[in-house]
Design a protein around this motif. Structure first.
Motif, PDB file in Angstrom:
ATOM      1  N   GLU A 117       0.813  -1.216   0.000  1.00 13.72           N
ATOM      2  CA  GLU A 117       0.000   0.000   0.000  1.00 13.72           C
ATOM      3  C   GLU A 117       0.846   1.265   0.000  1.00 13.72           C
ATOM      4  O   GLU A 117       0.317   2.370  -0.187  1.00 13.72           O
ATOM      5  CB  GLU A 117      -0.918   0.002   1.234  1.00 13.72           C
ATOM      6  N   THR A 149       2.216  18.037   2.536  1.00 12.78           N
ATOM      7  CA  THR A 149       1.708  16.720   2.935  1.00 12.78           C
ATOM      8  C   THR A 149       1.435  16.635   4.430  1.00 12.78           C
ATOM      9  O   THR A 149       1.198  15.552   4.959  1.00 12.78           O
ATOM     10  CB  THR A 149       2.702  15.615   2.537  1.00 12.78           C
ATOM     11  N   CYS A 193       0.669  11.162  -1.456  1.00 20.32           N
ATOM     12  CA  CYS A 193       0.320  11.339  -0.046  1.00 20.32           C
ATOM     13  C   CYS A 193      -1.129  11.803   0.084  1.00 20.32           C
ATOM     14  O   CYS A 193      -1.879  11.296   0.931  1.00 20.32           O
ATOM     15  CB  CYS A 193       1.255  12.355   0.607  1.00 20.32           C
ATOM     16  N   TRP A 194      -1.532  12.754  -0.742  1.00 24.68           N
ATOM     17  CA  TRP A 194      -2.927  13.199  -0.726  1.00 24.68           C
ATOM     18  C   TRP A 194      -3.870  12.051  -1.065  1.00 24.68           C
ATOM     19  O   TRP A 194      -4.987  11.977  -0.550  1.00 24.68           O
ATOM     20  CB  TRP A 194      -3.136  14.324  -1.738  1.00 24.68           C
ATOM     21  N   TYR A 195      -3.425  11.165  -1.913  1.00 19.71           N
ATOM     22  CA  TYR A 195      -4.222  10.024  -2.365  1.00 19.71           C
ATOM     23  C   TYR A 195      -4.390   8.985  -1.258  1.00 19.71           C
ATOM     24  O   TYR A 195      -5.263   8.132  -1.326  1.00 19.71           O
ATOM     25  CB  TYR A 195      -3.525   9.399  -3.574  1.00 19.71           C
ATOM     26  N   GLY A 196      -3.517   9.074  -0.243  1.00 20.82           N
ATOM     27  CA  GLY A 196      -3.568   8.117   0.859  1.00 20.82           C
ATOM     28  C   GLY A 196      -2.489   7.065   0.821  1.00 20.82           C
ATOM     29  O   GLY A 196      -2.570   6.059   1.535  1.00 20.82           O
ATOM     30  N   LEU A 246      -7.846  16.889   3.989  1.00 22.36           N
ATOM     31  CA  LEU A 246      -6.539  16.338   4.338  1.00 22.36           C
ATOM     32  C   LEU A 246      -6.355  16.259   5.843  1.00 22.36           C
ATOM     33  O   LEU A 246      -5.738  15.318   6.355  1.00 22.36           O
ATOM     34  CB  LEU A 246      -5.433  17.196   3.724  1.00 22.36           C
ATOM     35  N   LYS A 249      -8.052  13.164   7.045  1.00 21.89           N
ATOM     36  CA  LYS A 249      -7.253  11.997   6.673  1.00 21.89           C
ATOM     37  C   LYS A 249      -6.023  11.874   7.562  1.00 21.89           C
ATOM     38  O   LYS A 249      -5.644  10.788   7.983  1.00 21.89           O
ATOM     39  CB  LYS A 249      -6.821  12.091   5.212  1.00 21.89           C
ATOM     40  N   ARG A 250      -5.408  13.020   7.851  1.00 27.72           N
ATOM     41  CA  ARG A 250      -4.169  13.019   8.637  1.00 27.72           C
ATOM     42  C   ARG A 250      -4.404  12.506  10.040  1.00 27.72           C
ATOM     43  O   ARG A 250      -3.537  11.852  10.633  1.00 27.72           O
ATOM     44  CB  ARG A 250      -3.585  14.446   8.691  1.00 27.72           C
ATOM     45  N   TYR A 253      -4.104   8.848   9.930  1.00 27.39           N
ATOM     46  CA  TYR A 253      -2.912   8.344   9.238  1.00 27.39           C
ATOM     47  C   TYR A 253      -1.970   7.659  10.211  1.00 27.39           C
ATOM     48  O   TYR A 253      -1.679   8.166  11.295  1.00 27.39           O
ATOM     49  CB  TYR A 253      -2.207   9.508   8.544  1.00 27.39           C
TER      50      TYR A 253
END
Length: 260
Positions: A117, A149, A193-196, A246, A249-250, A253
């Protein structure tokens, strides 16, 4: 030479007027991995003929050709599209000029196979051959990339020795027109990074060769730094627009621990 080809991971080398160093680069890569693909990006230095000849006696080497020079990112995307057609999931990109450590290909591939991944990024270890202007200049791009990021852990935004998940990078590149030339490496990292896609950083020595040693560089200080400046401006504008998403998401993460 490596005789057991991988069905998922390949080495992808974009090449534009590389000189004789391309032959050393390919032989070193083929010693440790199969398959190795070279995308000839409209070269005019005679290297296309050398590569065709080399591939005649090596089933693990494939030569793809673009009729005109389109830029590093375009050459990589062309290779990724062909790789996807053949079922490859990951591509290790490296430069044709001999600067990157081919002996580390197996270690990078192993990390990618353990964490499919992720993207596996080389973090350059410079020796005395490295131009101080370029070593210090890349710190600026690295600072911006880590800001864009939100500190996901990009060790180096410009070093081209790295493994990309094919599907994610193709999706990103086919959605927009950027990332086709010298801006490819740093923008790919930020957008992934934005995409995951989390980064894993591995130290990797880099060697700069003088012209007398067969070294070839197409880096243009003013042109390419202007391109990078425009790229980071674009990314910062988009980053501010994306910031709420973001940030969410962060929060979820999880950084993949470095291991080797």
């Amino acid at each position: 030479m490596s005789s057991l080809p991988s069905a998922t991971h390949l080495v992808l080398i974009p090449s534009y007027n590389p000189g004789k160093k391309i032959l050393e680069t390919i032989r070193a890569a083929r010693e440790v991995w199969s398959p190795v693909w070279v995308v000839v990006d409209g070269s005019t230095d005679g290297s296309t003929e050398w590569l065709r000849e080399l591939a005649k006696n090596d089933d693990g080497l494939t030569i793809l050709e673009l009729p005109q020079n389109a830029g590093k990112g375009s050459a990589v995307l062309f290779g990724l599209d062909e790789a996807a057609k053949q079922g490859f999931t990951h591509a290790l990109c490296m430069d044709a000029d001999g600067q990157h450590p081919a002996d580390l290909i197996p270690a990078f591939m192993q990390a990618s196979q353990t964490h499919p991944e992720a993207m596996v990024l080389g973090k350059p270890v410079f020796d005395a051959s490295a131009p101080a202007l370029r070593v210090n200049g890349r710190k600026v791009s690295n600072w911006w990339a880590n800001l864009e990021t939100m500190g996901m852990g990009v060790g180096d935004s410009l070093f081209g020795f790295r493994i990309y998940p094919v599907a994610a990078l193709r999706d990103i590149m086919h959605r927009q027109k950027w990332m086709r030339r010298f801006d490819f490496d740093p923008e790919a990292v930020v957008r992934l990074c934005w995409y995951g896609v989390p980064p894993i950083n591995f130290p990797a020595p880099v060697k700069y060769f003088e012209a007398s040693e067969g070294g070839v560089s197409h880096f243009n200080y003013w042109r390419d730094n202007k391109l990078l400046t425009w790229m980071h401006f674009r990314l910062m504008v988009e980053f501010m627009i994306r910031l709420p998403v973001l940030a969410v998401k962060r929060m979820g993460y999880q950084r993949i621990p470095f291991s080797r």
